[in-house]
Design a protein around this motif. Structure first.
Motif, PDB file in Angstrom:
ATOM      1  N   SER A  30       0.824  -1.190   0.008  1.00 40.46           N
ATOM      2  CA  SER A  30       0.036   0.010   0.088  1.00 40.46           C
ATOM      3  C   SER A  30       0.943   1.246   0.033  1.00 40.46           C
ATOM      4  N   VAL A  31       2.206   1.333   0.457  1.00 41.52           N
ATOM      5  CA  VAL A  31       3.100   2.175   0.362  1.00 41.52           C
ATOM      6  C   VAL A  31       3.332   2.530  -0.929  1.00 41.52           C
ATOM      7  N   GLY A  32       3.606   1.503  -1.808  1.00 40.21           N
ATOM      8  CA  GLY A  32       4.161   1.792  -3.392  1.00 40.21           C
ATOM      9  C   GLY A  32       4.470   0.216  -3.689  1.00 40.21           C
ATOM     10  N   SER A  33       4.467   0.130  -5.112  1.00 39.89           N
ATOM     11  CA  SER A  33       4.700  -1.215  -5.680  1.00 39.89           C
ATOM     12  C   SER A  33       5.900  -1.658  -5.409  1.00 39.89           C
ATOM     13  N   THR A  34       6.087  -3.001  -5.198  1.00 38.31           N
ATOM     14  CA  THR A  34       7.572  -3.631  -5.006  1.00 38.31           C
ATOM     15  C   THR A  34       7.978  -4.111  -6.190  1.00 38.31           C
ATOM     16  N   TYR A  35       7.374  -3.675  -7.358  1.00 36.69           N
ATOM     17  CA  TYR A  35       8.204  -4.110  -8.580  1.00 36.69           C
ATOM     18  C   TYR A  35       9.237  -3.406  -8.725  1.00 36.69           C
ATOM     19  N   ILE A  36      10.694  -4.191  -9.231  1.00 41.52           N
ATOM     20  CA  ILE A  36      11.700  -3.766  -9.110  1.00 41.52           C
ATOM     21  C   ILE A  36      12.374  -3.671 -10.699  1.00 41.52           C
ATOM     22  N   GLY A  37      11.603  -4.289 -11.557  1.00 39.27           N
ATOM     23  CA  GLY A  37      12.217  -4.331 -13.047  1.00 39.27           C
ATOM     24  C   GLY A  37      12.372  -5.781 -13.342  1.00 39.27           C
ATOM     25  N   ASN A  38      12.626  -5.942 -14.841  1.00 39.73           N
ATOM     26  CA  ASN A  38      12.872  -7.298 -15.391  1.00 39.73           C
ATOM     27  C   ASN A  38      11.974  -8.310 -14.949  1.00 39.73           C
ATOM     28  N   GLY A  39      10.378  -8.022 -14.696  1.00 38.50           N
ATOM     29  CA  GLY A  39       9.577  -8.840 -14.254  1.00 38.50           C
ATOM     30  C   GLY A  39       9.700  -9.629 -13.025  1.00 38.50           C
ATOM     31  N   THR A  40      10.096  -8.658 -12.051  1.00 40.97           N
ATOM     32  CA  THR A  40      10.453  -9.108 -10.688  1.00 40.97           C
ATOM     33  C   THR A  40      10.002  -8.152  -9.761  1.00 40.97           C
ATOM     34  N   ALA A  41       9.310  -8.469  -8.570  1.00 42.75           N
ATOM     35  CA  ALA A  41       8.823  -7.925  -7.759  1.00 42.75           C
ATOM     36  C   ALA A  41       9.437  -8.210  -6.334  1.00 42.75           C
ATOM     37  N   LEU A  42       9.992  -7.291  -5.513  1.00 42.70           N
ATOM     38  CA  LEU A  42      10.812  -7.590  -4.095  1.00 42.70           C
ATOM     39  C   LEU A  42       9.791  -7.498  -3.093  1.00 42.70           C
ATOM     40  N   ILE A  43       9.108  -8.433  -2.712  1.00 41.21           N
ATOM     41  CA  ILE A  43       8.142  -8.371  -1.704  1.00 41.21           C
ATOM     42  C   ILE A  43       8.826  -8.587  -0.422  1.00 41.21           C
ATOM     43  N   HIS A  44       8.118  -7.601   0.665  1.00 38.56           N
ATOM     44  CA  HIS A  44       8.718  -7.772   2.042  1.00 38.56           C
ATOM     45  C   HIS A  44       8.018  -6.678   2.898  1.00 38.56           C
ATOM     46  N   GLY A  45       8.343  -6.691   3.993  1.00 35.96           N
ATOM     47  CA  GLY A  45       7.778  -5.739   5.024  1.00 35.96           C
ATOM     48  C   GLY A  45       8.337  -5.715   6.234  1.00 35.96           C
ATOM     49  N   LYS A  46       7.756  -4.995   6.867  1.00 38.52           N
ATOM     50  CA  LYS A  46       8.361  -4.851   8.427  1.00 38.52           C
ATOM     51  C   LYS A  46       7.698  -5.919   9.055  1.00 38.52           C
ATOM     52  N   TYR A  47       8.581  -7.041   9.647  1.00 38.55           N
ATOM     53  CA  TYR A  47       8.143  -8.072  10.116  1.00 38.55           C
ATOM     54  C   TYR A  47       8.921  -8.682  11.421  1.00 38.55           C
ATOM     55  N   ASP A  48       8.546  -8.100  12.539  1.00 38.17           N
ATOM     56  CA  ASP A  48       9.436  -8.555  13.994  1.00 38.17           C
ATOM     57  C   ASP A  48       8.632  -9.698  14.501  1.00 38.17           C
ATOM     58  N   GLU A  49       9.137 -10.938  13.912  1.00 40.12           N
ATOM     59  CA  GLU A  49       9.009 -12.074  14.425  1.00 40.12           C
ATOM     60  C   GLU A  49      10.168 -12.545  14.965  1.00 40.12           C
ATOM     61  N   GLU A  50      10.523 -12.686  16.171  1.00 38.30           N
ATOM     62  CA  GLU A  50      11.500 -13.398  16.666  1.00 38.30           C
ATOM     63  C   GLU A  50      11.876 -14.683  16.675  1.00 38.30           C
ATOM     64  N   ASP A 101      19.149  -3.938 -14.045  1.00 40.14           N
ATOM     65  CA  ASP A 101      19.120  -3.499 -15.277  1.00 40.14           C
ATOM     66  C   ASP A 101      20.025  -4.758 -16.131  1.00 40.14           C
ATOM     67  N   ASN A 102      20.541  -5.651 -15.397  1.00 40.06           N
ATOM     68  CA  ASN A 102      21.406  -6.732 -16.161  1.00 40.06           C
ATOM     69  C   ASN A 102      20.266  -7.658 -16.529  1.00 40.06           C
ATOM     70  N   THR A 103      19.689  -7.311 -17.782  1.00 38.04           N
ATOM     71  CA  THR A 103      18.641  -8.366 -18.425  1.00 38.04           C
ATOM     72  C   THR A 103      19.024  -9.689 -18.447  1.00 38.04           C
ATOM     73  N   GLU A 104      20.639  -9.870 -19.028  1.00 35.16           N
ATOM     74  CA  GLU A 104      20.774 -11.148 -19.295  1.00 35.16           C
ATOM     75  C   GLU A 104      20.980 -12.082 -17.888  1.00 35.16           C
ATOM     76  N   PHE A 105      21.075 -11.408 -16.964  1.00 31.67           N
ATOM     77  CA  PHE A 105      21.316 -12.147 -15.441  1.00 31.67           C
ATOM     78  C   PHE A 105      19.903 -12.453 -15.195  1.00 31.67           C
ATOM     79  N   TRP A 106      19.005 -11.867 -15.270  1.00 30.50           N
ATOM     80  CA  TRP A 106      17.711 -12.152 -14.891  1.00 30.50           C
ATOM     81  C   TRP A 106      16.927 -12.824 -15.885  1.00 30.50           C
TER      82      TRP A 106
END
Length: 127
Positions: A30-50, A101-106
């Motif tokens: 909801s803060v903003g899209s986690t899409y980072i490029g090259n068909g990839t999203a980096l999903i995460h959040g603040k998650y304090d589970e010890e 931006d390293n399309t070959e790697f992705w």
């Protein structure tokens, strides 16, 4: 987001997240899209589970899926940092950002089997 719901359920099943992880992901998205490029999203959040260890999960989808209004994804990277490991994850975020931006790697990542994918990630990001 159905994809986030399915992903969070899978991560809970794998023991990598607690049952409230879907809400954690939704809050971050909801803060903003986690899409980072090259068909990839980096999903995460603040998650304090010890009780859970920090983790990185690579989720390759069988097909491209609509992520946001502008992008489709074929892979999700899921970070669950802990307070203890958040500095390590910050470094990894930066490394991924520099390589997006390293399309070959992705393209290699998307088309690799799981063992090769892990090896490529380890080599590229010094894991």
């Amino acid at each position: 987001m159905l994809l986030l719901k399915k992903t969070s359920k899978w991560l809970v099943y794998q023991g990598k997240a607690k049952s409230n992880y879907f809400n954690v992901l939704l809050k971050r998205e909801s803060v903003g899209s986690t899409y980072i490029g090259n068909g990839t999203a980096l999903i995460h959040g603040k998650y304090d589970e010890e009780s859970l260890p920090a983790s990185l999960s690579i989720i390759r989808l069988g097909k491209k899926v609509k992520w946001d209004e502008e992008h489709d994804v074929s892979m999700l990277l899921n970070f669950i940092p802990t307070d203890e490991k958040k500095a390590d994850f910050a470094v990894l975020f930066k490394r991924i950002g520099k390589s997006i931006d390293n399309t070959e790697f992705w393209e290699k990542i998307i088309s690799s089997d799981a063992v090769t994918m892990a090896k490529l990630f380890n080599e590229e990001f010094n894991l």
